[in-house]
Design an enzyme around this catalytic site. Structure first.
Site, PDB file in Angstrom:
ATOM      1  N   ASN A 118      34.779  41.581  36.389  1.00  0.00           N
ATOM      2  CA  ASN A 118      34.007  40.395  36.007  1.00  0.00           C
ATOM      3  C   ASN A 118      34.760  39.086  36.219  1.00  0.00           C
ATOM      4  OD1 ASN A 118      31.780  41.997  35.183  1.00  0.00           O
ATOM      5  ND2 ASN A 118      32.783  42.383  33.216  1.00  0.00           N
ATOM      6  N   ARG A 119      35.672  39.092  37.172  1.00  0.00           N
ATOM      7  CA  ARG A 119      36.466  37.908  37.536  1.00  0.00           C
ATOM      8  C   ARG A 119      37.378  37.436  36.413  1.00  0.00           C
ATOM      9  NH1 ARG A 119      35.249  39.522  42.184  1.00  0.00           N
ATOM     10  NH2 ARG A 119      36.125  37.649  43.169  1.00  0.00           N
ATOM     11  N   LEU A 120      37.617  38.275  35.420  1.00  0.00           N
ATOM     12  CA  LEU A 120      38.527  37.908  34.328  1.00  0.00           C
ATOM     13  C   LEU A 120      39.944  38.335  34.708  1.00  0.00           C
ATOM     14  CD1 LEU A 120      36.328  38.916  31.244  1.00  0.00           C
ATOM     15  CD2 LEU A 120      36.556  36.685  32.374  1.00  0.00           C
ATOM     16  N   LYS A 175      33.819  41.532  45.661  1.00  0.00           N
ATOM     17  CA  LYS A 175      34.313  42.843  45.259  1.00  0.00           C
ATOM     18  C   LYS A 175      34.576  42.855  43.762  1.00  0.00           C
ATOM     19  CE  LYS A 175      37.920  46.268  46.168  1.00  0.00           C
ATOM     20  NZ  LYS A 175      39.083  46.637  47.010  1.00  0.00           N
TER      21      LYS A 175
END
Length: 206
Positions: free
Chosen positions: A184-186, A3
């Site tokens: 962006n998984r940051l 997600k």
């Protein structure tokens, strides 16, 4: 399965001075966000050999002293906490892309506090605390028979005493991480740590 989180970020300047105040803000957001049982948390413990176990329980209160839940002291988590009095709590608020992780030493709450909470429970839940030898092998028939015997002994409206083997634990968190999902998984991970009574905050890589 993956997600993409597009939530607003979490900055150090936005945090409260201590993690319990910050938790209160996020807990209110979880309640207002329509999360089912926002007080549900995963409690992780470990036995004397370091073998971990986890389960979901309900947070029943919290303040600047810590997070409180109740259980049978003879249950697996109760026995493990007696032998190794440290726990990790996880609040998985996935619908709002947030998590809170709290770690620290654990202690039993006072008997007065346990009794006050026990009397606030529904009648059936009070009977259930007596009926279940939590974490021990049992058949369904045996469990239901024990409950029915207790229901006969303590009918609705009667006073059910607090089981001597049942009560609360308080996790005195000395480390609390607030996790906010980002694009962006940051992800934002801001962790409070208590050193000599003073809280500091550190950002962790996602």
């Amino acid at each position: 399965m993956r997600k993409q989180y597009r939530a607003q970020g979490l900055a150090e300047a936005d945090l409260a001075a201590d993690p319990y105040t910050q938790f209160a803000h996020w807990f209110a957001d979880a309640v207002n966000g329509g999360i089912t049982e926002p007080n549900a948390m995963v409690v992780a413990t470990a036995d004397p050999d370091g073998r971990p176990s986890s389960r979901t329980v309900l947070l029943k209160s919290y303040d600047h002293r810590g997070f409180v839940f109740y259980t049978n002291y003879a249950s697996r988590k109760g026995r493990e906490l007696e032998a190794n009095p440290y726990a990790s709590l996880l609040f998985p608020w996935h619908p709002i892309a947030r998590q809170v992780i709290a770690d620290g030493p654990v202690e039993r709450v006072s008997r007065d506090e346990t009794e006050a909470y026990f009397r606030s429970r529904p009648h059936g839940s009070r009977l259930g605390a007596w009926a279940s030898a939590q974490s021990r092998p049992v058949t369904r028939d045996e469990l239901e028979r024990t409950y029915e015997e207790l229901a006969t002994r303590y009918p609705e409206g009667s006073d059910v005493p607090v089981p001597p083997h049942w009560g609360g634990f308080r996790v005195r968190a000395d480390r609390v991480e607030f996790w906010q999902g980002r694009e962006n998984r940051l992800h934002d991970r801001l962790r409070y740590e208590n050193g000599d009574g003073t809280w500091s905050v550190q950002r962790l890589a996602p």
